[in-house]
Design a protein around this motif. Structure first.
Motif, short mmCIF file in Angstrom:
data_model
loop_
_atom_site.label_atom_id
_atom_site.label_comp_id
_atom_site.label_asym_id
_atom_site.label_seq_id
_atom_site.Cartn_x
_atom_site.Cartn_y
_atom_site.Cartn_z
N LYS A 257 -22.14 22.89 -11.99
CA LYS A 257 -21.53 21.38 -12.44
C LYS A 257 -20.27 21.10 -11.97
O LYS A 257 -20.27 20.07 -11.62
CB LYS A 257 -21.85 21.44 -14.05
CG LYS A 257 -23.16 21.27 -14.42
CD LYS A 257 -23.07 20.66 -15.88
CE LYS A 257 -22.87 22.29 -16.83
NZ LYS A 257 -24.14 23.14 -16.71
N THR A 258 -19.31 21.96 -11.72
CA THR A 258 -17.98 21.80 -11.45
C THR A 258 -18.08 21.37 -9.81
O THR A 258 -17.53 20.37 -9.38
CB THR A 258 -17.10 22.93 -11.65
OG1 THR A 258 -16.98 23.08 -12.95
CG2 THR A 258 -15.61 22.55 -11.00
N GLN A 259 -18.97 22.07 -9.10
CA GLN A 259 -19.10 21.58 -7.77
C GLN A 259 -19.62 20.43 -7.48
O GLN A 259 -19.24 19.66 -6.68
CB GLN A 259 -19.92 22.75 -6.98
CG GLN A 259 -19.38 24.10 -7.23
CD GLN A 259 -20.17 25.33 -6.43
OE1 GLN A 259 -21.30 25.14 -6.81
NE2 GLN A 259 -19.58 26.33 -5.92
N ILE A 260 -20.74 20.27 -8.30
CA ILE A 260 -21.44 18.91 -8.01
C ILE A 260 -20.28 17.86 -8.48
O ILE A 260 -20.27 16.73 -7.80
CB ILE A 260 -22.73 18.84 -8.93
CG1 ILE A 260 -23.36 19.94 -8.71
CG2 ILE A 260 -23.32 17.35 -9.02
CD1 ILE A 260 -24.77 19.98 -9.64
N ASN A 264 -19.30 14.96 -5.96
CA ASN A 264 -19.90 13.62 -6.06
C ASN A 264 -19.01 12.63 -6.64
O ASN A 264 -18.71 11.60 -5.97
CB ASN A 264 -20.94 13.59 -7.22
CG ASN A 264 -22.51 13.58 -6.64
OD1 ASN A 264 -22.52 12.96 -5.53
ND2 ASN A 264 -23.34 14.28 -7.15
N LYS A 265 -18.26 12.96 -7.66
CA LYS A 265 -17.24 11.88 -8.23
C LYS A 265 -16.00 11.81 -7.56
O LYS A 265 -15.41 10.64 -7.60
CB LYS A 265 -17.03 12.38 -9.77
CG LYS A 265 -18.03 12.56 -10.70
CD LYS A 265 -19.17 11.11 -10.68
CE LYS A 265 -20.27 11.61 -11.61
NZ LYS A 265 -20.83 10.28 -11.67
N VAL A 266 -15.56 13.04 -6.86
CA VAL A 266 -14.18 12.55 -5.97
C VAL A 266 -14.51 12.45 -4.45
O VAL A 266 -14.26 11.27 -4.20
CB VAL A 266 -13.53 13.79 -6.44
CG1 VAL A 266 -11.98 13.72 -5.77
CG2 VAL A 266 -13.12 14.06 -7.72
N PHE A 267 -15.01 13.43 -3.80
CA PHE A 267 -15.10 13.30 -2.53
C PHE A 267 -16.12 12.13 -2.02
O PHE A 267 -15.82 11.35 -1.21
CB PHE A 267 -15.67 14.74 -2.00
CG PHE A 267 -15.82 14.71 -0.59
CD1 PHE A 267 -14.60 14.70 0.24
CD2 PHE A 267 -16.99 14.60 0.02
CE1 PHE A 267 -14.67 14.64 1.73
CE2 PHE A 267 -17.10 14.44 1.49
CZ PHE A 267 -15.96 14.60 2.16
N GLY A 268 -17.27 12.04 -2.97
CA GLY A 268 -18.12 11.17 -2.81
C GLY A 268 -17.82 9.61 -3.25
O GLY A 268 -18.09 8.74 -2.25
N VAL A 274 -14.17 4.37 1.74
CA VAL A 274 -13.97 4.27 3.03
C VAL A 274 -15.10 3.57 3.91
O VAL A 274 -14.69 3.00 4.74
CB VAL A 274 -13.58 5.94 3.82
CG1 VAL A 274 -13.61 6.13 5.18
CG2 VAL A 274 -12.44 6.58 3.02
N GLY A 275 -16.25 4.24 3.44
CA GLY A 275 -17.64 3.32 3.91
C GLY A 275 -17.58 1.94 3.91
O GLY A 275 -17.96 1.26 5.03
N GLY A 276 -17.13 1.36 2.83
CA GLY A 276 -16.94 0.00 2.57
C GLY A 276 -15.87 -0.59 3.48
O GLY A 276 -16.39 -1.57 3.92
N GLU A 327 -23.71 10.80 3.11
CA GLU A 327 -24.71 9.76 2.36
C GLU A 327 -23.81 8.66 1.79
O GLU A 327 -24.03 7.44 1.92
CB GLU A 327 -25.24 10.69 1.31
CG GLU A 327 -26.69 9.69 0.70
CD GLU A 327 -26.36 9.52 -0.77
OE1 GLU A 327 -27.04 8.64 -1.46
OE2 GLU A 327 -25.46 10.19 -1.34
N ASN A 328 -22.62 9.06 0.99
CA ASN A 328 -21.71 7.90 0.62
C ASN A 328 -21.26 7.10 1.56
O ASN A 328 -20.88 6.06 1.17
CB ASN A 328 -20.79 8.76 -0.28
CG ASN A 328 -21.42 9.24 -1.60
OD1 ASN A 328 -21.57 8.39 -2.56
ND2 ASN A 328 -21.95 10.20 -1.84
N LEU A 329 -20.49 7.85 2.68
CA LEU A 329 -20.16 6.92 3.82
C LEU A 329 -21.01 5.84 4.35
O LEU A 329 -20.79 4.65 4.40
CB LEU A 329 -19.64 7.71 4.89
CG LEU A 329 -18.89 7.26 6.15
CD1 LEU A 329 -17.36 6.94 5.56
CD2 LEU A 329 -18.54 8.17 7.26
#
Length: 420
Positions: A257-260, A264-268, A274-276, A327-329
């Motif tokens: 869960k820590t990795q996800i 997800n929440k920080v890097f994503g 940045v993508g926006g 995916e988030n970018l």
């Protein structure tokens, strides 16, 4: 033409207003969602009661029902939109502060009503902000306005989410934390007071019947109206499938869960922002049609990052960050173009009603693909499911190609970027 030309779109009061109003729009969300659940849990409420509180978010789904009233009846101050914004923000501040004055254990029913009112005033504020942004931003600024709005929204969710949890974890009580959030919400009224009025003032509908019937009649009288609505639903559908069960998928692949959470929440989130902004700059150069097409292709292809994780089998942090980052970018770029499309589709006379309806359609996939995704994963397996999510994006891309002339006409970019 140098990069300063494309960045100049960010340098005016309209864009600044879009960013701060994005913050105002995002701030109440966690206060009736994840942060509220944490408070109720600390108060000792059982899981069934907490689960019932998830229903207080229903006004966000049904906001289009009262959006015609906002189009029809402007406040007698601050113009057609800002008067409603100010009213909604002050009502929000009052309702959030009132929640902070109650103990959910001893005043549960009143507390639930106040939470529902916060969601209602928040949904109303969203309707007005969407309408204001659509009417105020120039065509060349719509991508930038969407990008800074998403940035403000995300920052607000961190404020009422992560920051609120930190404050309530020994620094302040839950009641005091909600009072802090109410004060921040009240400060957003200053943003409304100093936000510029649209360059062109449009006459409000003259009757409630006109406010309800005319937006639909006006939209469906356009060439290709039905296909445009299908495009609104289909454009982010592949993204919706890929993201619907992503946390469950990553847990099944062996990630902790820590990795996800960090991915997800920080890097994503960083990748989305940045993508926006990248999407906004590219939209100034490319226009709406080319942006929708290119960003849509990238959205589909980056879904395959999860397919690579499924094929790899064993947990790999570099692969995890590659998949989530890509995916988030692309999702941030696609969201910028999709919001710009919604703004372009709205008639200025009925902006509140039409944008509320269109945004409800745009959210269709995100809200309703979850159950179908579960059955598809069982039938196909994770790897094939993510290939399917990429394939689902193809009809939306084909519609963009088919509607090229219509989308290009909607765009109508100007040669010069206006700035104050």
């Amino acid at each position: 033409m140098n990069i300063n030309h494309y960045l100049a779109v960010f340098n005016n009061r309209r864009i600044a207003a879009a960013m701060f109003l994005g913050f105002a729009s995002g701030l109440p969300l966690a206060l009736t969602g994840s942060t509220l659940q944490a408070w109720l849990s600390d108060a000792g409420l059982d899981i069934k009661t907490i689960a019932w509180f998830t229903l207080v978010g229903q006004p966000y789904t049904w906001k289009f029902l009262w959006s015609p009233l906002i189009d029809r009846f402007p406040m007698p101050f601050l113009g057609r939109r800002r008067g409603w914004m100010l009213l909604a923000q002050l009502a929000l501040a009052g309702a959030i502060a009132a929640m902070g004055g109650l103990d959910p254990q001893t005043h549960l029913a009143t507390f639930a009503v106040l939470a529902l009112l916060v969601a209602f005033f928040s949904a109303t504020q969203d309707v007005v902000i969407d309408a204001y942004r659509t009417e105020t931003l120039h065509q060349t600024e719509r991508g930038a306005g969407a990008a800074v709005g998403v940035f403000g929204y995300r920052m607000a969710m961190l404020t009422s989410g992560a920051l609120a949890l930190i404050l309530a974890d020994g620094i302040l009580s839950w009641q005091q934390t909600y009072w802090v959030m109410a004060a921040i919400m009240a400060a957003m009224a200053l943003v409304t007071l100093f936000s510029p009025e649209p360059d062109v003032q449009h006459q409000a509908p003259k009757s409630l019947r006109e406010a309800i019937i005319e937006p639909l009649h006006e939209f469906f009288s356009r060439d290709g109206a039905i296909l445009l609505l299908v495009l609104v639903v289909a454009y982010k559908l592949g993204d919706a499938f890929a993201g619907s069960l992503s946390t469950k998928f990553l847990l099944d692949m062996g990630y902790v869960k820590t990795q996800i959470g960090s991915a997800n929440k920080v890097f994503g989130m960083i990748a989305t922002i940045v993508g926006g902004f990248a999407g906004a700059v590219l939209m100034v150069r490319w226009g709406l049609y080319r942006s929708l097409l290119v960003f849509g292709v990238l959205q589909a292809l980056t879904n395959l990052g999860y397919w690579l994780i499924a094929l790899h089998g064993a947990p790999s942090l570099p692969l995890l960050y590659f998949a989530i980052g890509g995916e988030n970018l692309a999702g941030g770029m696609g969201t910028t173009a999709a919001v710009a499309l919604l703004m372009s589709l709205c008639n200025p006379r009925f902006t509140a009603t039409q944008f509320a309806l269109l945004s409800a359609l745009a959210a269709f996939g995100r809200v309703y693909v979850g159950p179908a995704s579960g059955y598809l994963v069982v039938a196909l397996g994770w790897a094939h499911f993510f290939v399917f999510s990429a394939i689902v994006a193809i009809p939306g891309l084909l519609l963009v190609l088919y509607l090229r002339k219509t989308i290009t006409a909607l765009d109508a970019p100007r040669d010069l970027i206006d700035s104050d």
